[in-house]
Design a protein around this motif. Sequence first.
Motif, PDB file in Angstrom:
ATOM      1  N   ALA A 229       0.825  -1.214   0.000  1.00  0.00           N
ATOM      2  CA  ALA A 229       0.000   0.000   0.000  1.00  0.00           C
ATOM      3  C   ALA A 229       0.859   1.265   0.000  1.00  0.00           C
ATOM      4  CB  ALA A 229      -0.924  -0.001   1.210  1.00  0.00           C
ATOM      5  N   ASN A 230       2.126   1.142   0.385  1.00  0.00           N
ATOM      6  CA  ASN A 230       3.056   2.273   0.391  1.00  0.00           C
ATOM      7  C   ASN A 230       3.827   2.281  -0.920  1.00  0.00           C
ATOM      8  OD1 ASN A 230       5.795   3.506   0.779  1.00  0.00           O
ATOM      9  ND2 ASN A 230       4.947   4.011   2.792  1.00  0.00           N
ATOM     10  N   VAL A 231       3.686   3.326  -1.703  1.00  0.00           N
ATOM     11  CA  VAL A 231       4.233   3.327  -3.057  1.00  0.00           C
ATOM     12  C   VAL A 231       5.744   3.160  -3.071  1.00  0.00           C
ATOM     13  CG1 VAL A 231       4.370   5.872  -3.158  1.00  0.00           C
ATOM     14  CG2 VAL A 231       4.220   4.536  -5.281  1.00  0.00           C
ATOM     15  N   ASP A 232       6.455   3.786  -2.123  1.00  0.00           N
ATOM     16  CA  ASP A 232       7.912   3.667  -2.121  1.00  0.00           C
ATOM     17  C   ASP A 232       8.352   2.240  -1.800  1.00  0.00           C
ATOM     18  OD1 ASP A 232       8.253   6.370  -2.713  1.00  0.00           O
ATOM     19  OD2 ASP A 232       8.210   6.955  -0.600  1.00  0.00           O
ATOM     20  N   GLU A 233       7.730   1.643  -0.808  1.00  0.00           N
ATOM     21  CA  GLU A 233       8.085   0.269  -0.459  1.00  0.00           C
ATOM     22  C   GLU A 233       7.680  -0.696  -1.571  1.00  0.00           C
ATOM     23  OE1 GLU A 233       6.709  -0.838   3.445  1.00  0.00           O
ATOM     24  OE2 GLU A 233       7.241   1.117   4.274  1.00  0.00           O
ATOM     25  N   ARG A 234       6.535  -0.418  -2.183  1.00  0.00           N
ATOM     26  CA  ARG A 234       6.091  -1.268  -3.299  1.00  0.00           C
ATOM     27  C   ARG A 234       7.086  -1.198  -4.451  1.00  0.00           C
ATOM     28  NH1 ARG A 234       1.328   0.809  -3.866  1.00  0.00           N
ATOM     29  NH2 ARG A 234       1.576   2.100  -5.732  1.00  0.00           N
ATOM     30  N   ASN A 235       7.573  -0.012  -4.738  1.00  0.00           N
ATOM     31  CA  ASN A 235       8.541   0.138  -5.832  1.00  0.00           C
ATOM     32  C   ASN A 235       9.810  -0.668  -5.569  1.00  0.00           C
ATOM     33  OD1 ASN A 235       6.920   1.803  -7.354  1.00  0.00           O
ATOM     34  ND2 ASN A 235       7.784   3.704  -6.551  1.00  0.00           N
ATOM     35  N   VAL A 236      10.243  -0.682  -4.322  1.00  0.00           N
ATOM     36  CA  VAL A 236      11.448  -1.448  -3.973  1.00  0.00           C
ATOM     37  C   VAL A 236      11.216  -2.938  -4.201  1.00  0.00           C
ATOM     38  CG1 VAL A 236      12.959  -2.146  -2.070  1.00  0.00           C
ATOM     39  CG2 VAL A 236      12.308   0.258  -2.320  1.00  0.00           C
ATOM     40  N   ILE A 237      10.070  -3.429  -3.740  1.00  0.00           N
ATOM     41  CA  ILE A 237       9.770  -4.855  -3.907  1.00  0.00           C
ATOM     42  C   ILE A 237       9.675  -5.214  -5.384  1.00  0.00           C
ATOM     43  CG2 ILE A 237       8.061  -6.668  -3.473  1.00  0.00           C
ATOM     44  CD1 ILE A 237       7.257  -5.079  -0.921  1.00  0.00           C
ATOM     45  N   MET A 238       8.921  -4.423  -6.139  1.00  0.00           N
ATOM     46  CA  MET A 238       8.741  -4.720  -7.560  1.00  0.00           C
ATOM     47  C   MET A 238      10.070  -4.635  -8.313  1.00  0.00           C
ATOM     48  SD  MET A 238       5.639  -5.627  -7.916  1.00  0.00           S
ATOM     49  CE  MET A 238       5.587  -5.689  -9.710  1.00  0.00           C
ATOM     50  N   LYS A 239      10.909  -3.687  -7.956  1.00  0.00           N
ATOM     51  CA  LYS A 239      12.202  -3.529  -8.639  1.00  0.00           C
ATOM     52  C   LYS A 239      13.074  -4.766  -8.429  1.00  0.00           C
ATOM     53  CE  LYS A 239      16.153  -0.324  -8.975  1.00  0.00           C
ATOM     54  NZ  LYS A 239      17.250  -1.241  -8.630  1.00  0.00           N
ATOM     55  N   VAL A 240      13.174  -5.225  -7.179  1.00  0.00           N
ATOM     56  CA  VAL A 240      14.070  -6.359  -6.913  1.00  0.00           C
ATOM     57  C   VAL A 240      13.511  -7.643  -7.519  1.00  0.00           C
ATOM     58  CG1 VAL A 240      13.114  -7.057  -4.665  1.00  0.00           C
ATOM     59  CG2 VAL A 240      15.529  -7.412  -5.139  1.00  0.00           C
ATOM     60  N   VAL A 241      12.194  -7.805  -7.512  1.00  0.00           N
ATOM     61  CA  VAL A 241      11.610  -9.013  -8.113  1.00  0.00           C
ATOM     62  C   VAL A 241      11.794  -8.988  -9.625  1.00  0.00           C
ATOM     63  CG1 VAL A 241       9.467 -10.286  -8.523  1.00  0.00           C
ATOM     64  CG2 VAL A 241       9.949  -9.383  -6.245  1.00  0.00           C
ATOM     65  N   CYS A 242      11.510  -7.853 -10.261  1.00  0.00           N
ATOM     66  CA  CYS A 242      11.660  -7.762 -11.722  1.00  0.00           C
ATOM     67  C   CYS A 242      13.118  -7.957 -12.139  1.00  0.00           C
ATOM     68  CB  CYS A 242      11.138  -6.410 -12.217  1.00  0.00           C
ATOM     69  SG  CYS A 242       9.341  -6.251 -12.135  1.00  0.00           S
ATOM     70  N   GLU A 243      14.043  -7.387 -11.395  1.00  0.00           N
ATOM     71  CA  GLU A 243      15.459  -7.578 -11.717  1.00  0.00           C
ATOM     72  C   GLU A 243      15.863  -9.039 -11.595  1.00  0.00           C
ATOM     73  OE1 GLU A 243      17.557  -4.967  -9.101  1.00  0.00           O
ATOM     74  OE2 GLU A 243      17.343  -3.215 -10.408  1.00  0.00           O
ATOM     75  N   THR A 244      15.311  -9.720 -10.602  1.00  0.00           N
ATOM     76  CA  THR A 244      15.662 -11.121 -10.386  1.00  0.00           C
ATOM     77  C   THR A 244      15.130 -12.011 -11.502  1.00  0.00           C
ATOM     78  OG1 THR A 244      15.597 -10.681  -8.009  1.00  0.00           O
ATOM     79  CG2 THR A 244      15.678 -12.972  -8.660  1.00  0.00           C
ATOM     80  N   THR A 245      14.063 -11.606 -12.182  1.00  0.00           N
ATOM     81  CA  THR A 245      13.548 -12.404 -13.310  1.00  0.00           C
ATOM     82  C   THR A 245      14.542 -12.424 -14.469  1.00  0.00           C
ATOM     83  OG1 THR A 245      12.384 -10.545 -14.365  1.00  0.00           O
ATOM     84  CG2 THR A 245      11.154 -11.840 -12.738  1.00  0.00           C
ATOM     85  N   GLN A 246      15.533 -11.536 -14.430  1.00  0.00           N
ATOM     86  CA  GLN A 246      16.522 -11.469 -15.510  1.00  0.00           C
ATOM     87  C   GLN A 246      17.833 -12.160 -15.135  1.00  0.00           C
ATOM     88  OE1 GLN A 246      15.190 -10.013 -18.396  1.00  0.00           O
ATOM     89  NE2 GLN A 246      13.473 -10.108 -16.940  1.00  0.00           N
ATOM     90  N   ALA A 247      17.861 -12.847 -13.998  1.00  0.00           N
ATOM     91  CA  ALA A 247      19.087 -13.511 -13.544  1.00  0.00           C
ATOM     92  C   ALA A 247      19.507 -14.603 -14.526  1.00  0.00           C
ATOM     93  CB  ALA A 247      18.867 -14.117 -12.155  1.00  0.00           C
ATOM     94  N   ASN A 248      20.799 -14.904 -14.530  1.00  0.00           N
ATOM     95  CA  ASN A 248      21.310 -15.951 -15.418  1.00  0.00           C
ATOM     96  C   ASN A 248      20.922 -17.348 -14.939  1.00  0.00           C
ATOM     97  OD1 ASN A 248      22.605 -14.115 -17.143  1.00  0.00           O
ATOM     98  ND2 ASN A 248      24.422 -14.037 -15.829  1.00  0.00           N
TER      99      ASN A 248
END
Length: 883
Positions: A212-231
């Motif tokens: 519900a907190n946009v800043d915390e949500r952005n952090v979670i979404m960023k790390v999850v999306c980046e991890t989808t690109q892992a080797n």
Amino acid sequence: MAMLLVYLERTVISQDANEQRQALDFLQQAAEQNYAEFARQLSEVLAASEAADHVRQAAGLQLKNILFAKEAATAESNKRRWLETSIDIRNVVKQKVLAALSTEVARPSIAAQCINAIAGIELPFGQWAEVIDILMTNVTSPTSNERLRDSSLAALGYICQDINAPAVEEKSNAILTAIVHGMRNDEPSILVRQTATTAMLNALELTRNNFANVDERNVIMKVVCETTQANDEALRVLALQCLVKIVSLYYNYMDAYMKDALFSITVAAMRSPVDDVALQGIEFWSNICEEELCLFYQEQEAREEGRAPAVVSRYYAKGALQHILPLLLDTLAKQNDSEDDDDWIPAKAAGVCIMLLAQCTKDDIVRLILPFIQQHFQSTDWHFREAAIMAFGSILEGPSQIVLNELVEGALMPLISTLSDSHLSIRDTAAWTISRVCDACENLVTRPIVLETLVPALFNCLTHEPRVAANACWALSSLVKAAYQNAREQGTDDNGEPDSYVLTPVFPAMVAKLIATTDRPDAKEARLRIAGYEALMELIKNSPKDCYVHVRQTTVDVLTRLQQVLSLEDNLMSASDREQLRDLQSLLCATLQSVLRKIHKNDAAEIAEPIMTALMQVISRCSTVRDSEGVLADALFAVSVLIEVSGEGFARFMDVFKPYLIGALQNHEDHLVCQAAIGVISDLCHSFKDKLAPLMDEFVALLLKLLNDPNVKHEVKPHALGCFGDIALALGSHYVRYLEATVTYLMNAVEAAQITNPEDLEQVDYVESLRENCITGFTSIVQAMRDQPAGVQALSSFVPQMVTLITIVANSGNISSDEVQASAVGLVGDLIELFGQNIRSLVDTEPINGLLQRCRRSKSQRAKAVGTWASRELAHLKRSGAN
């Protein structure tokens, strides 16, 4: 300690069964004789880095086993023993298991599992909340080694997965800090990143406030999306699983991420040659569709009630349709060449996703998918031929009826011809697709010109491989339902039965073919025997009057088969053979139920004797054989139907049947048997009325004992409460002798009929059932007592509690169904008729007036009629009071 080490080692490496048994006996005795000391010593072995790894693992396993158990009674005992242990010992154990995290070699960490077990006991009591901060520090500290980071994250993941306590949710910030730290790109260990991403998957349901907190949500979404690109492939899959779960839990927050990240990530995943990656990409869009379908119904409901929906659909599925459909169709044609492969593969997932897309996008999908179907329907490559048929079958739920009829009209006859295709997968998919066509376009499939080709083709499929034959059974089930529905629309008798239908000429052949299918030696494969009997039940259920002679003959055939099965059982030696025979007995009992419901009362009297003889054989055997509860329940359900059709004629069987009925009511451990027995009592009440009075003392006592047993499953008790109403209607004014005892239990249920968590669907269903059965019970008791002055007087003291229940339903809004609300309003009207001005102040309230208004405006005809009647009664009460 030395002795403990010896016995722990024996549990792992000894090949001698006697030594292993002695070791386990020693450990069990140690736990029973001095639990606290045993726990302390186990934790010391677990933390001892100088001890052998397998011994440390064994110590950790034993420690976990005395803390955690899946079985409820054992878990409660373990919890009690731990909480009764001195705080000093508990602290030592906790320190040791925490210390073990950094020195373990084996993975997954047994110390992490022990931490989770202790936390599972203590956190719900507000104890050891600091463990989460300790674990977070272990992960984020620059001095922590790889083992410590990995094991600490594993412990956090277990805690999030297993422990439903406010203390865990309150620590979501610390949990997420550790998880995000472990998932970051610059974490050098792939194992740590995998464990962190698994923990994220487990933690997502606890992070509502963070999302519900946009800043915390952005952090979670960023790390999850980046991890989808892992080797690392396994890490990518875990991260994609996180996205799949996030879109289900937090759909309303996804707009900011869909265009810039989620769409491209999931489309790339769908294109991946790695099955596990592609599956997650497809699953993401399936979840999008499911969420949007749910929102569609919620929006409809909100519009009908004149309010704005809490969350609105963003129509992602419709917007993405033209981009993802070609990928799904391409995936659909990548089936495994292995004909018996039951693995969940992208091709199967693509078919499910297309079905959901069709429901979301309706007519829009047809123009986009039709070229693929037309191009490949007669392809020389079986992969594309089967994919075209699967695509056709997958879009039959969603588009408008006009579009569907046009689509099916031209494809139906070519589709029927594919039932004889040379390739097994195509025959299988064609039979499945035809069953869906029968459900969707009943007017087209029941035309005589179609049936001339379709019925022989399906009969032929019943002789094919089990999976094809099973789908042919489903297709026949759908076909007979379609034919029966069409015939009913042309006209029925007073019982709602048509005189004839288009399948009458082939009805006896259909019965014979289905029975022959259930006799196939390979009928246990692909659930073919079950499919055959279920199709036979549908055929009987959907039979017109001119097929009655065949229905009656089927009763005789089923009875003969049941007796043959019973005679076989004594000669079977293997457990597997006995299990198959029990499954067959269940199916035959269920088929008897369908047949009996069609039997005329005069015929029922003639065949009741052999039917009850066979059922009593089943019941008597099941009453003494373990693992036969399912068969026993099905046999009792069949007895219920026999009581319905036999009426008072069933009395001749009561002496022999009653002991088994009592035994079933006393079988509190098996809820299906208990529930079936309660149903039998209700049916006896309907058929025997007050002639059942001599047996009622015993039956009521057994029902009260059942309600008083805390170990009886929740789903049984509402039925027992509702049964009081059936008993009241049967006994009429004579029910007064049971009034006080039974109403007390109904009142206790009213107290329990509260929903504490509207998102817990199991709880909502249970409370709904409880309320419905309480209202039914009260209504029946009121009707039974109304002509008995002493009974009315006794009942009057319980009116406030009845009104309390009605008010609970009134205040629950849409959580209660139209049926429950209508029943509550009916009880209002009955109480007004019976008690008049004495209860005006109780029923003339804002919640009850609101409930009456909702029922008057309901789409349900029953709710509308009852609401209008009760409103009229209340209005009359007000007028007469004013005068």
